[in-house]
Design a protein around this motif. Structure first.
Motif, short mmCIF file in Angstrom:
data_model
loop_
_atom_site.label_atom_id
_atom_site.label_comp_id
_atom_site.label_asym_id
_atom_site.label_seq_id
_atom_site.Cartn_x
_atom_site.Cartn_y
_atom_site.Cartn_z
N ALA A 16 0.84 -1.20 0.00
CA ALA A 16 0.00 0.00 0.00
C ALA A 16 0.87 1.25 0.00
CB ALA A 16 -0.92 -0.01 1.22
N ALA A 17 1.93 1.23 0.80
CA ALA A 17 2.82 2.39 0.85
C ALA A 17 3.48 2.62 -0.50
CB ALA A 17 3.88 2.18 1.93
N HIS A 19 2.27 2.11 -3.30
CA HIS A 19 1.33 2.65 -4.28
C HIS A 19 0.56 3.85 -3.74
CE1 HIS A 19 1.93 -1.61 -5.61
NE2 HIS A 19 2.26 -0.91 -6.68
N ALA A 20 1.05 4.41 -2.67
CA ALA A 20 0.40 5.61 -2.13
C ALA A 20 0.53 6.75 -3.12
CB ALA A 20 1.04 5.99 -0.80
N PRO A 21 -0.51 7.55 -3.24
CA PRO A 21 -0.41 8.70 -4.14
C PRO A 21 0.74 9.61 -3.72
CG PRO A 21 -2.67 8.33 -3.47
CD PRO A 21 -1.82 7.43 -2.62
N ALA A 22 1.39 10.17 -4.72
CA ALA A 22 2.54 11.02 -4.43
C ALA A 22 2.09 12.45 -4.14
CB ALA A 22 3.48 11.01 -5.63
N PRO A 23 2.75 13.13 -3.22
CA PRO A 23 2.41 14.54 -3.00
C PRO A 23 2.80 15.36 -4.23
CG PRO A 23 4.36 13.92 -1.73
CD PRO A 23 3.84 12.67 -2.37
N ASP A 24 2.02 16.34 -4.53
CA ASP A 24 2.32 17.13 -5.73
C ASP A 24 3.21 18.31 -5.38
OD1 ASP A 24 -0.87 18.87 -5.99
OD2 ASP A 24 0.81 19.06 -4.59
N GLY A 25 3.43 19.16 -6.36
CA GLY A 25 4.35 20.28 -6.18
C GLY A 25 3.90 21.29 -5.15
N GLY A 26 2.62 21.24 -4.75
CA GLY A 26 2.14 22.20 -3.76
C GLY A 26 2.31 21.75 -2.33
N PHE A 27 2.92 20.60 -2.16
CA PHE A 27 3.02 20.04 -0.81
C PHE A 27 3.83 20.95 0.11
CE2 PHE A 27 4.80 17.44 2.54
CZ PHE A 27 3.74 16.64 2.92
N LEU A 28 4.99 21.37 -0.38
CA LEU A 28 5.85 22.23 0.45
C LEU A 28 5.14 23.54 0.76
CD1 LEU A 28 8.50 22.99 1.81
CD2 LEU A 28 9.37 23.68 -0.42
N PHE B 11 14.71 19.21 3.62
CA PHE B 11 14.22 18.00 4.30
C PHE B 11 12.81 17.66 3.84
CE2 PHE B 11 13.85 14.87 7.54
CZ PHE B 11 12.52 14.93 7.97
N VAL B 12 11.96 18.68 3.76
CA VAL B 12 10.58 18.43 3.33
C VAL B 12 10.57 17.85 1.91
CG1 VAL B 12 8.36 19.49 2.78
CG2 VAL B 12 9.61 20.19 4.83
N ARG B 13 11.37 18.45 1.05
CA ARG B 13 11.39 17.95 -0.34
C ARG B 13 11.87 16.50 -0.38
NH1 ARG B 13 13.65 23.11 -1.30
NH2 ARG B 13 12.18 24.50 -2.36
N ALA B 14 12.88 16.23 0.41
CA ALA B 14 13.48 14.89 0.35
C ALA B 14 12.58 13.84 1.00
CB ALA B 14 14.84 14.89 1.02
N ARG B 15 11.84 14.21 2.03
CA ARG B 15 11.15 13.20 2.82
C ARG B 15 9.64 13.22 2.69
NH1 ARG B 15 13.46 9.33 2.89
NH2 ARG B 15 12.43 8.47 4.72
N SER B 16 9.10 14.18 1.96
CA SER B 16 7.64 14.29 1.93
C SER B 16 7.00 13.03 1.36
CB SER B 16 7.21 15.53 1.12
OG SER B 16 7.71 15.45 -0.19
N ALA B 17 7.59 12.47 0.32
CA ALA B 17 6.97 11.28 -0.27
C ALA B 17 6.94 10.12 0.73
CB ALA B 17 7.73 10.88 -1.54
N ALA B 18 8.05 9.94 1.44
CA ALA B 18 8.11 8.84 2.41
C ALA B 18 7.12 9.08 3.55
CB ALA B 18 9.52 8.71 2.96
N LEU B 19 7.01 10.32 3.98
CA LEU B 19 6.09 10.62 5.09
C LEU B 19 4.63 10.47 4.65
CD1 LEU B 19 7.99 13.60 6.74
CD2 LEU B 19 7.76 11.27 7.62
N VAL B 20 4.35 10.83 3.41
CA VAL B 20 2.98 10.63 2.92
C VAL B 20 2.68 9.14 2.80
CG1 VAL B 20 1.47 10.92 0.92
CG2 VAL B 20 2.77 12.86 1.79
N ARG B 21 3.68 8.36 2.40
CA ARG B 21 3.46 6.91 2.35
C ARG B 21 3.15 6.37 3.75
NH1 ARG B 21 7.81 6.89 -1.42
NH2 ARG B 21 9.34 6.32 0.14
N TYR B 22 3.90 6.87 4.71
CA TYR B 22 3.66 6.46 6.09
C TYR B 22 2.26 6.91 6.53
CZ TYR B 22 4.37 6.37 11.19
OH TYR B 22 4.27 6.14 12.53
N GLY B 23 1.91 8.14 6.17
CA GLY B 23 0.58 8.64 6.50
C GLY B 23 -0.51 7.82 5.84
N TYR B 24 -0.21 7.34 4.66
CA TYR B 24 -1.21 6.55 3.93
C TYR B 24 -1.49 5.23 4.63
CZ TYR B 24 -3.49 4.39 -0.12
OH TYR B 24 -4.37 3.78 -0.96
N PRO B 30 -5.60 8.93 1.11
CA PRO B 30 -4.51 9.78 0.63
C PRO B 30 -4.62 11.23 1.07
CG PRO B 30 -5.98 9.16 -1.17
CD PRO B 30 -6.39 8.35 0.01
N HIS B 31 -5.82 11.74 1.21
CA HIS B 31 -5.95 13.14 1.63
C HIS B 31 -5.60 13.30 3.11
CE1 HIS B 31 -7.51 14.26 -2.23
NE2 HIS B 31 -8.35 13.24 -2.17
#
Lengths: 421, 171
Positions: A16-17, A19-28, B11-24, B30-31
């Motif tokens: 599941a992780a 295939h989790a949706p990726a954050p987009d460019g607005g995340f930061l 740090f946010v740029r590098a780790r955001s994807a991993a943290l969102v996966r963890y959040g998922y 996903p939201h």
């Protein structure tokens, strides 16, 4: 011990992780807005995220894009399929890539064994000869049997200081380095030598890298230039990468190279140190830098990783549970391999397209060559002495460009990885 | 931009994807995953200098996410009294792939948040029960009981569990 449900649960969460949706460019931007909102609530005035961002009130949910691709992230798109082939069931290299395999005599005309460093074309090969090896390479013409030694007579007899552990062909030149002891061996310099491949003009020392210890620096190739860092294998922090034309001159510091280290896969450098003690925890994040194009590829270790090193296509390492694993640079595609960490190794080759190494079987060690792009793999017969070594293959050449082994009839086979299409 | 701000943004740029996966895997949505990761990162940003000195900003972010997730669960239980709809019906493109597990992913969505968090910390993060207890500020016994109840519910939900029940992992 986990039961089946627990194992299923682990795999379900990992998948599941992945295939989790990726954050987009607005995340930061969303993080920055939240920081400002928190700050406003606390009436504190410390500068926050980039001032160029527009302050927007409220707590916005950033747009997530289910199914969005990795191109929207700072991570590079991986061309690895995510599958790991069965190394043990693979065919030998001359059956998998027959067009890239060269069949050569068992020895040079002198009866000496040899190690091929580069395939030059026209039946010519850049080789190392002698036992112990001469401290300069030779060019062997397999058609005529001619062997042209590229060093001086002193180098042929291998003075105490030099070696040909690193040798390659750059344009019309052979390049190699050695180490030279000074102050009665209390300090060691690295020396970079070149010679024309046709043997004319004699060898020329084009650079000395001072005080580099007994282990020479890693050297990369960029077009017709060489480059190296100041850290080498000594664990020092890299303060710069230097570049020098193969024809000689003054080494030039590569702009913006501070903090990057070479790791043996041109033209890439990494912020992480690939050469640390075995089992020592490694960085969990890093950035690969293409010294030639300036491209940067960030990478992150999977949660289960204890040690990890990354090339431009995949990362490999060991888990906290002691298994070897592979993953993509963004941490997805995590796959444990069925080998203990001490029974498997992997070295990236040819810009990371290949992974080459050995794995342990009940019959001994087996070499494998894995093409990550075409999902092909070849492997050799197992050793009989139980340890990896030259018995069933050697992986050599510039940054692992050639794999050499002996056929059943004793003749030499060389797989030229650089020519696999 | 200050160096600390740049370091935080890197740090946010590098780790955001991993943290969102963890959040998922924590939230199953996903939201909510992005919401959770952003909120944890915003809090990390506020504490960046202090956390960075301790050299574990990611651990701080993950711990914050787990605690936030559970506190939200408590809050949302109250909210549900005012007809806040549960999020069990949500589907996303990743769900189809996860459904290859015989319904385990969907069954996870039926668990209370703390039970789910305990399972995620144990089987995804691979923490020991003691580590989970410290992270969630609950006793080790509570960790074990929450995990046992969660696993029982998964079995009872009809997912294809193949072996007998196990409570805890003896760690």
């Amino acid at each position: 011990m986990m039961n089946q449900l627990e194992e299923d649960l682990t795999h379900t969460l990992l998948d599941a992780a992945d295939h989790a949706p990726a954050p987009d460019g607005g995340f930061l931007d969303g993080v920055c807005r939240r920081r400002r909102a928190r700050r406003r609530r606390r009436v504190a005035g410390v500068a926050g995220c980039a001032a160029v961002l527009t302050v927007v009130g409220g707590v916005a949910i950033t747009n997530l894009s289910p199914g969005s691709t990795e191109q929207q992230l700072p991570f590079a798109t991986s061309d690895w399929s995510g599958t790991v082939p069965d190394f043990a069931a693979a065919d030998p290299p001359d059956e998998v890539w027959p067009e890239a395999v060269h069949r050569l005599p068992a020895t040079l005309p002198s009866g000496s064994g040899y190690q091929v460093f580069a395939v030059l074309g026209g039946d010519r090969y850049l080789v190392r000869t002698g036992k112990p090896s001469a401290s300069a390479p030779s060019v062997f013409n397999a058609k005529t049997g001619e062997v042209v030694f590229l060093g001086t007579e002193q180098m042929r007899n291998r003075p105490d200081s030099s070696s040909t552990d690193w040798t390659t062909a750059v344009g019309d030149y052979a390049v190699w380095f050695g180490t030279a002891g000074v102050d009665n061996g209390r300090r060691w310099h690295a020396e970079i030598w070149t010679a024309r491949l046709d043997g004319t003009g004699g060898p020329k020392k084009i650079a000395t890298v001072p005080d580099h210890g007994h282990t020479p620096p890693l050297i990369g190739v960029l077009g017709d230039s060489l480059y190296w860092d100041e850290a080498g294998l000594l664990g020092r922090k890299s303060t710069a990468i230097y570049r020098l034309p193969v024809t000689g001159g003054t080494p030039r510091r590569v702009p913006d190279s501070d903090g990057y280290r070479l790791f043996g896969l041109s033209p890439w450098a990494d912020t992480a140190n690939h050469f640390i003690a075995q089992d020592a925890p490694t960085s969990s994040t890093g950035v690969l830098w293409n010294v030639e194009t300036g491209e940067r590829r960030p990478w992150v270790a999977h949660n289960h990783a204890r040690t990890v090193t990354c090339g431009p296509r995949i990362c490999t390492g060991t888990t906290r549970g002691g298994k070897y694993f592979v993953q993509r640079l963004d941490g997805t595609g995590f796959r444990e391999l069925p080998y203990p960490k001490d029974g498997f190794n992997a070295t990236p080759a040819i810009a990371g397209r290949f992974s080459v190494g050995t794995f342990e079987t009940s019959r001994g060690y087996v070499w494998y060559i894995w093409d990550l792009v075409d999902d092909k793999v070849a492997s050799t017969a197992a050793t009989t002495n139980g340890s990896p070594g030259a018995e069933n293959g050697t992986f050599d050449g510039f940054e692992g460009s050639t794999f050499q082994w002996r056929a059943d009839d004793g003749s030499v086979r060389v797989l030229d990885l650089g020519t696999i299409g | 931009m200050k160096d600390a701000d740049k370091a935080f943004e890197d740090f946010v740029r590098a780790r955001s994807a991993a943290l969102v996966r963890y959040g998922y895997v924590l939230t199953g949505n996903p939201h909510d995953a992005a919401d959770l990761a952003q909120e944890a990162l915003a809090r990390l940003g506020s504490a960046w200098s202090r956390v960075r000195r301790k050299d574990d900003p990611e651990g701080y972010a993950r711990t914050t996410m787990a605690r936030l997730h559970i506190s939200r669960w408590r809050r949302r239980r109250r909210e549900r009294l005012s007809a806040d709809l549960p999020e069990l019906g949500y589907t996303d493109p990743g769900l189809d792939r996860a459904e290859g597990d015989g319904g385990l992913w969907r069954a996870l969505a039926t668990l209370p948040r703390r039970q789910r968090a305990v399972l995620v910390l144990r089987y995804y993060e691979q923490y020991t029960d003691e580590e989970i207890a410290a992270l969630l500020r609950i006793s080790r016994g509570t960790v074990r009981s929450q995990a046992a109840r969660a696993l029982d519910k998964l079995r009872a939900s009809g997912v294809p569990a193949h072996t007998s029940a196990t409570v805890g992992k003896g760690r």
